[in-house]
Design an enzyme around this catalytic site. Structure first.
Site, mmCIF file in Angstrom:
data_model
loop_
_atom_site.group_PDB
_atom_site.id
_atom_site.type_symbol
_atom_site.label_atom_id
_atom_site.label_comp_id
_atom_site.label_asym_id
_atom_site.label_seq_id
_atom_site.Cartn_x
_atom_site.Cartn_y
_atom_site.Cartn_z
ATOM 1 N N CYS A 1 -22.019 32.230 7.066
ATOM 2 C CA CYS A 1 -20.865 33.111 6.835
ATOM 3 C C CYS A 1 -20.313 33.554 8.173
ATOM 4 O O CYS A 1 -21.035 33.971 9.054
ATOM 5 C CB CYS A 1 -21.277 34.350 6.027
ATOM 6 S SG CYS A 1 -21.478 34.013 4.285
ATOM 7 N N VAL A 2 -18.994 33.460 8.283
ATOM 8 C CA VAL A 2 -18.335 33.844 9.529
ATOM 9 C C VAL A 2 -18.102 35.347 9.552
ATOM 10 O O VAL A 2 -17.782 35.954 8.586
ATOM 11 C CB VAL A 2 -17.000 33.094 9.666
ATOM 12 C CG1 VAL A 2 -16.318 33.490 10.957
ATOM 13 C CG2 VAL A 2 -17.225 31.617 9.609
#
Length: 110
Positions: free
Chosen positions: A109-110
């Site tokens: 996840c960014v």
């Protein structure tokens, strides 16, 4: 930035995830949801509880694709899809739901 839950101050990191996973109580999810202007329903709790069980078993927060597949197997096809999960957690089912569940940010996840 710390959050206040049941009269206790709990530390969070710069992205809002609990620093100490053992600090989690259901009130954490309620406080975080309120900050996001979200009212938790039983459907939200089904996913939050699922994530906590998943983490307990595998010691990792699942990425969205893995989460979607695992939810589909456990809770049914109608809940195991991105549209359903994003409807519950508009800021991202991986990131937002894991934060509410007191888990670390999912890998990928960014």
């Amino acid at each position: 930035m710390p959050i206040e839950v049941d009269g206790k101050t709990l530390e969070t990191d710069e992205e809002g995830y609990l620093v100490n996973l053992n600090d989690w109580v259901p009130g954490v999810a309620e406080v975080m949801a309120k900050e996001d202007d979200l009212e938790l329903t039983q459907d939200h709790w089904d996913i939050i509880n699922f994530l906590r069980e998943y983490y307990e078993e595998y010691q990792i927060a699942p990425a969205v694709r893995v989460l979607t597949k695992a939810v589909g197997k456990r809770l049914g096809k109608e809940k195991g899809n991105s549209k359903y999960l994003y409807g519950l957690f508009p800021y991202g089912p991986g990131k937002q739901a894991c934060r509410y569940a007191g888990l670390p940010k999912p890998t990928g996840c960014v």
